[in-house]
Structure formats: structure tokens, C-alpha cells
Motif scaffolding. Sequence first.
Motif, PDB file in Angstrom:
ATOM      1  N   ALA A 267      -7.574  10.079  -6.270  1.00  0.00           N
ATOM      2  CA  ALA A 267      -8.379   9.237  -5.368  1.00  0.00           C
ATOM      3  C   ALA A 267      -8.783   7.940  -6.059  1.00  0.00           C
ATOM      4  CB  ALA A 267      -9.609  10.003  -4.905  1.00  0.00           C
ATOM      5  N   ARG A 268      -9.099   8.015  -7.347  1.00  0.00           N
ATOM      6  CA  ARG A 268      -9.482   6.810  -8.082  1.00  0.00           C
ATOM      7  C   ARG A 268      -8.304   5.853  -8.206  1.00  0.00           C
ATOM      8  NH1 ARG A 268     -11.160   9.158 -12.207  1.00  0.00           N
ATOM      9  NH2 ARG A 268      -9.398   8.820 -13.608  1.00  0.00           N
ATOM     10  N   LYS A 269      -7.110   6.385  -8.444  1.00  0.00           N
ATOM     11  CA  LYS A 269      -5.919   5.542  -8.520  1.00  0.00           C
ATOM     12  C   LYS A 269      -5.664   4.829  -7.195  1.00  0.00           C
ATOM     13  CE  LYS A 269      -3.158   7.889 -12.070  1.00  0.00           C
ATOM     14  NZ  LYS A 269      -1.870   8.599 -12.325  1.00  0.00           N
ATOM     15  N   PHE A 270      -5.806   5.561  -6.084  1.00  0.00           N
ATOM     16  CA  PHE A 270      -5.558   4.956  -4.781  1.00  0.00           C
ATOM     17  C   PHE A 270      -6.649   3.941  -4.434  1.00  0.00           C
ATOM     18  CE2 PHE A 270      -5.332   5.201  -0.022  1.00  0.00           C
ATOM     19  CZ  PHE A 270      -4.105   4.568   0.079  1.00  0.00           C
ATOM     20  N   LYS A 271      -7.875   4.221  -4.853  1.00  0.00           N
ATOM     21  CA  LYS A 271      -8.961   3.263  -4.632  1.00  0.00           C
ATOM     22  C   LYS A 271      -8.689   1.967  -5.391  1.00  0.00           C
ATOM     23  CE  LYS A 271     -13.944   2.627  -5.241  1.00  0.00           C
ATOM     24  NZ  LYS A 271     -15.206   3.234  -5.760  1.00  0.00           N
ATOM     25  N   ASN A 272      -8.221   2.096  -6.622  1.00  0.00           N
ATOM     26  CA  ASN A 272      -7.880   0.901  -7.401  1.00  0.00           C
ATOM     27  C   ASN A 272      -6.757   0.114  -6.738  1.00  0.00           C
ATOM     28  OD1 ASN A 272      -9.789   1.585  -9.326  1.00  0.00           O
ATOM     29  ND2 ASN A 272      -8.321   2.644 -10.636  1.00  0.00           N
ATOM     30  N   CYS A 273      -5.823   0.829  -6.137  1.00  0.00           N
ATOM     31  CA  CYS A 273      -4.742   0.162  -5.408  1.00  0.00           C
ATOM     32  C   CYS A 273      -5.293  -0.639  -4.235  1.00  0.00           C
ATOM     33  CB  CYS A 273      -3.732   1.197  -4.926  1.00  0.00           C
ATOM     34  SG  CYS A 273      -2.618   0.630  -3.615  1.00  0.00           S
TER      35      CYS A 273
ATOM     36  N   VAL B 249       0.836  -1.201   0.000  1.00  0.00           N
ATOM     37  CA  VAL B 249       0.000   0.000   0.000  1.00  0.00           C
ATOM     38  C   VAL B 249       0.872   1.252   0.000  1.00  0.00           C
ATOM     39  CG1 VAL B 249      -1.691   1.334   1.302  1.00  0.00           C
ATOM     40  CG2 VAL B 249      -1.944  -1.141   1.105  1.00  0.00           C
ATOM     41  N   GLN B 250       1.901   1.267   0.822  1.00  0.00           N
ATOM     42  CA  GLN B 250       2.786   2.431   0.897  1.00  0.00           C
ATOM     43  C   GLN B 250       3.534   2.645  -0.414  1.00  0.00           C
ATOM     44  OE1 GLN B 250       2.977   4.749   3.234  1.00  0.00           O
ATOM     45  NE2 GLN B 250       1.376   3.679   4.382  1.00  0.00           N
ATOM     46  N   GLN B 251       3.952   1.571  -1.059  1.00  0.00           N
ATOM     47  CA  GLN B 251       4.663   1.700  -2.329  1.00  0.00           C
ATOM     48  C   GLN B 251       3.796   2.358  -3.389  1.00  0.00           C
ATOM     49  OE1 GLN B 251       5.874  -2.298  -3.213  1.00  0.00           O
ATOM     50  NE2 GLN B 251       7.767  -2.177  -2.019  1.00  0.00           N
ATOM     51  N   GLN B 252       2.514   2.041  -3.409  1.00  0.00           N
ATOM     52  CA  GLN B 252       1.627   2.613  -4.411  1.00  0.00           C
ATOM     53  C   GLN B 252       1.051   3.961  -3.970  1.00  0.00           C
ATOM     54  OE1 GLN B 252      -1.037  -0.040  -6.396  1.00  0.00           O
ATOM     55  NE2 GLN B 252       0.115  -1.867  -5.818  1.00  0.00           N
ATOM     56  N   ARG B 253       1.091   4.225  -2.686  1.00  0.00           N
ATOM     57  CA  ARG B 253       0.585   5.497  -2.185  1.00  0.00           C
ATOM     58  C   ARG B 253       1.617   6.604  -2.315  1.00  0.00           C
ATOM     59  NH1 ARG B 253      -1.670   6.449   3.992  1.00  0.00           N
ATOM     60  NH2 ARG B 253      -1.950   8.716   3.850  1.00  0.00           N
ATOM     61  N   ARG B 254       2.892   6.265  -2.183  1.00  0.00           N
ATOM     62  CA  ARG B 254       3.954   7.269  -2.173  1.00  0.00           C
ATOM     63  C   ARG B 254       3.985   8.119  -3.440  1.00  0.00           C
ATOM     64  NH1 ARG B 254       7.759   3.928  -1.085  1.00  0.00           N
ATOM     65  NH2 ARG B 254       7.182   3.845   1.115  1.00  0.00           N
ATOM     66  N   PRO B 255       3.963   7.535  -4.646  1.00  0.00           N
ATOM     67  CA  PRO B 255       3.994   8.395  -5.844  1.00  0.00           C
ATOM     68  C   PRO B 255       2.751   9.261  -5.993  1.00  0.00           C
ATOM     69  CG  PRO B 255       3.668   6.088  -6.442  1.00  0.00           C
ATOM     70  CD  PRO B 255       4.026   6.108  -5.003  1.00  0.00           C
ATOM     71  N   LEU B 256       1.607   8.784  -5.506  1.00  0.00           N
ATOM     72  CA  LEU B 256       0.383   9.593  -5.573  1.00  0.00           C
ATOM     73  C   LEU B 256       0.485  10.797  -4.647  1.00  0.00           C
ATOM     74  CD1 LEU B 256      -2.315   6.753  -5.651  1.00  0.00           C
ATOM     75  CD2 LEU B 256      -1.369   8.050  -7.571  1.00  0.00           C
ATOM     76  N   GLU B 257       1.050  10.615  -3.470  1.00  0.00           N
ATOM     77  CA  GLU B 257       1.254  11.733  -2.550  1.00  0.00           C
ATOM     78  C   GLU B 257       2.214  12.749  -3.147  1.00  0.00           C
ATOM     79  OE1 GLU B 257       2.571  10.021   1.085  1.00  0.00           O
ATOM     80  OE2 GLU B 257       0.533   9.793   1.883  1.00  0.00           O
ATOM     81  N   LYS B 258       3.259  12.253  -3.781  1.00  0.00           N
ATOM     82  CA  LYS B 258       4.230  13.147  -4.416  1.00  0.00           C
ATOM     83  C   LYS B 258       3.574  13.961  -5.526  1.00  0.00           C
ATOM     84  CE  LYS B 258       8.720  13.106  -6.743  1.00  0.00           C
ATOM     85  NZ  LYS B 258       9.834  12.247  -7.245  1.00  0.00           N
ATOM     86  N   GLU B 259       2.762  13.305  -6.330  1.00  0.00           N
ATOM     87  CA  GLU B 259       2.061  13.997  -7.414  1.00  0.00           C
ATOM     88  C   GLU B 259       1.100  15.040  -6.872  1.00  0.00           C
ATOM     89  OE1 GLU B 259      -0.748  12.839 -11.295  1.00  0.00           O
ATOM     90  OE2 GLU B 259      -0.031  11.291  -9.902  1.00  0.00           O
ATOM     91  N   LEU B 260       0.402  14.720  -5.787  1.00  0.00           N
ATOM     92  CA  LEU B 260      -0.551  15.653  -5.190  1.00  0.00           C
ATOM     93  C   LEU B 260       0.167  16.867  -4.595  1.00  0.00           C
ATOM     94  CD1 LEU B 260      -3.458  16.293  -4.435  1.00  0.00           C
ATOM     95  CD2 LEU B 260      -3.140  14.944  -2.342  1.00  0.00           C
ATOM     96  N   LYS B 261       1.283  16.645  -3.905  1.00  0.00           N
ATOM     97  CA  LYS B 261       2.037  17.768  -3.325  1.00  0.00           C
ATOM     98  C   LYS B 261       2.592  18.677  -4.406  1.00  0.00           C
ATOM     99  CE  LYS B 261       3.358  15.328   0.916  1.00  0.00           C
ATOM    100  NZ  LYS B 261       4.490  14.748   1.694  1.00  0.00           N
ATOM    101  N   GLN B 262       3.069  18.075  -5.496  1.00  0.00           N
ATOM    102  CA  GLN B 262       3.593  18.878  -6.593  1.00  0.00           C
ATOM    103  C   GLN B 262       2.492  19.721  -7.230  1.00  0.00           C
ATOM    104  OE1 GLN B 262       5.521  16.562  -9.600  1.00  0.00           O
ATOM    105  NE2 GLN B 262       6.215  18.322 -10.779  1.00  0.00           N
ATOM    106  N   PHE B 263       1.306  19.152  -7.370  1.00  0.00           N
ATOM    107  CA  PHE B 263       0.192  19.907  -7.935  1.00  0.00           C
ATOM    108  C   PHE B 263      -0.208  21.047  -7.012  1.00  0.00           C
ATOM    109  CE2 PHE B 263      -4.387  20.665  -8.232  1.00  0.00           C
ATOM    110  CZ  PHE B 263      -4.495  21.015  -9.562  1.00  0.00           C
ATOM    111  N   ALA B 264      -0.258  20.784  -5.710  1.00  0.00           N
ATOM    112  CA  ALA B 264      -0.633  21.834  -4.754  1.00  0.00           C
ATOM    113  C   ALA B 264       0.389  22.967  -4.752  1.00  0.00           C
ATOM    114  CB  ALA B 264      -0.761  21.229  -3.361  1.00  0.00           C
ATOM    115  N   ARG B 265       1.648  22.630  -4.974  1.00  0.00           N
ATOM    116  CA  ARG B 265       2.690  23.660  -4.990  1.00  0.00           C
ATOM    117  C   ARG B 265       2.585  24.556  -6.224  1.00  0.00           C
ATOM    118  NH1 ARG B 265       6.510  20.512  -4.317  1.00  0.00           N
ATOM    119  NH2 ARG B 265       7.260  20.282  -6.475  1.00  0.00           N
ATOM    120  N   LEU B 266       2.124  23.990  -7.340  1.00  0.00           N
ATOM    121  CA  LEU B 266       2.043  24.752  -8.591  1.00  0.00           C
ATOM    122  C   LEU B 266       0.680  25.397  -8.802  1.00  0.00           C
ATOM    123  CD1 LEU B 266       3.876  22.252 -10.983  1.00  0.00           C
ATOM    124  CD2 LEU B 266       4.824  24.277  -9.857  1.00  0.00           C
TER     125      LEU B 266
END
Length: 209
Positions: free
Chosen positions: A136-142, A93-110
Motif C-alpha cells: 500500500a505504501r508503494k502504491f501511495k508513493n506512486c 498508474v497501471q504500469q506501476q500498479r501491475r507489478p504490485l498486484e502480481k506481488e500481492l497475488k503471489q503472496f496470497a497464493r503462498l
Amino acid sequence: TPATTTTTTDAADAAAGALFGSLNEFMHTATIGEFGTRLDMLRAFYGQLANDGNSGAARGEDAAERDTAGLAPVLWNLHRFYEQYRAQVEQRVQQQRRPLEKELKQFARLARWKDTNYDAMKESADKTHRMLHRIARKFKNCLEQPVLPIVNAPLARSQIAQQQQHAEGEDEDKEADDEETPVAVPAEGAGVGVTAALLASHHLADAAV
């Protein structure tokens, strides 16, 4: 009587087998998002049965209560078996959650939130909603991935290792057979005969020319 005791024992064994099958299926069909919760439910169910059995034994209740207590080890063994996979499931779960968190933080920064124009703010809000929905859909699929491949992975690795060992054993046996097989060595004088035959055929070919 002995017959009654045998019947009671058979009934208890059948109940334990049925319980094991149902709960094993309950864990097998879990997703990686549900696995921890189902495992905790299994542990709580064990605690309830163990507590009821101990209370019934203390009160001197009938054999039915003792049979209920006898089911507790089934739940305990199942819980201990699946507990060993909890860390692997959480790691997945953490392996698949980590890149999604990174993508979300990058979007919030920009992202821009200082627009004063209504249309620009609406467009920015819609874009943010779409981004959040996609993540959210990607994480739900995970989380909806089945846990069974993780549980079966050690068995698959064991089967592969056994196949490799079997193949290596066959190679060793073949090498041993090759070492033991005698090489055909021409008898003494055989080489002279072969050479003479070749020379004779050569002379016959020259004569024909």
C-alpha cells in the motif's frame, strides 16, 4: 459610454487572466493520483459557469452575469488541454500498479491460513499485515508522483528534436563548406622542386657523415 465599456472589458480580461493562472496552477500541482479528479472538477466548474451564463442571458440579467459566462471558455480550454494527458496518466498508474498486484497475488497464493497454533497464526497475520502495508505504501508513493513531468514531456521532446535538427543543419553546412573549399594543388613543376630539395638535404647529411 465608451470609457465605461473599456473599463468593463479590462476588468473582465483581468478576471479571466487571474482565473486562468489559478486553475492552471491547480492542474500543474496535481499528482497522478489526483489528476483525473481535478480534471473532472474543472469540467464541472465549466458546466456550472456555462449554465449560469445561459440562464442569466435568458432572463436578461446585467453585464456581470454575462462576464461570468465569458469565463466559461477559459475553463473549457484548460480542460481540453489537460484532457489529452488523461490516458498517459492512467497508463502510468497501471504500469506501476501491475507489478504490485502480481506481488500481492503471489503472496496470497503462498500464504498459510491453516495453522492451529496461536503463535503461528499470530506470526502469519503480522507478516500479512506488514506485506499489505508495504504494498500500500508503494502504491501511495506512486499516486503521489507529480503529473508535471508527463505534461512537460511533449515540450521536452520537441526541444530535443529542434536541437537535433539544428545540429544536423550545422553538419550539412559544414560539409557544404568543405566541398566548396578548394584543395591546394602544387603548381606544375613544384613536385620536382620539392623532390630536389629532399635529395639535396639527403646528400648534405651523407657528406656530413
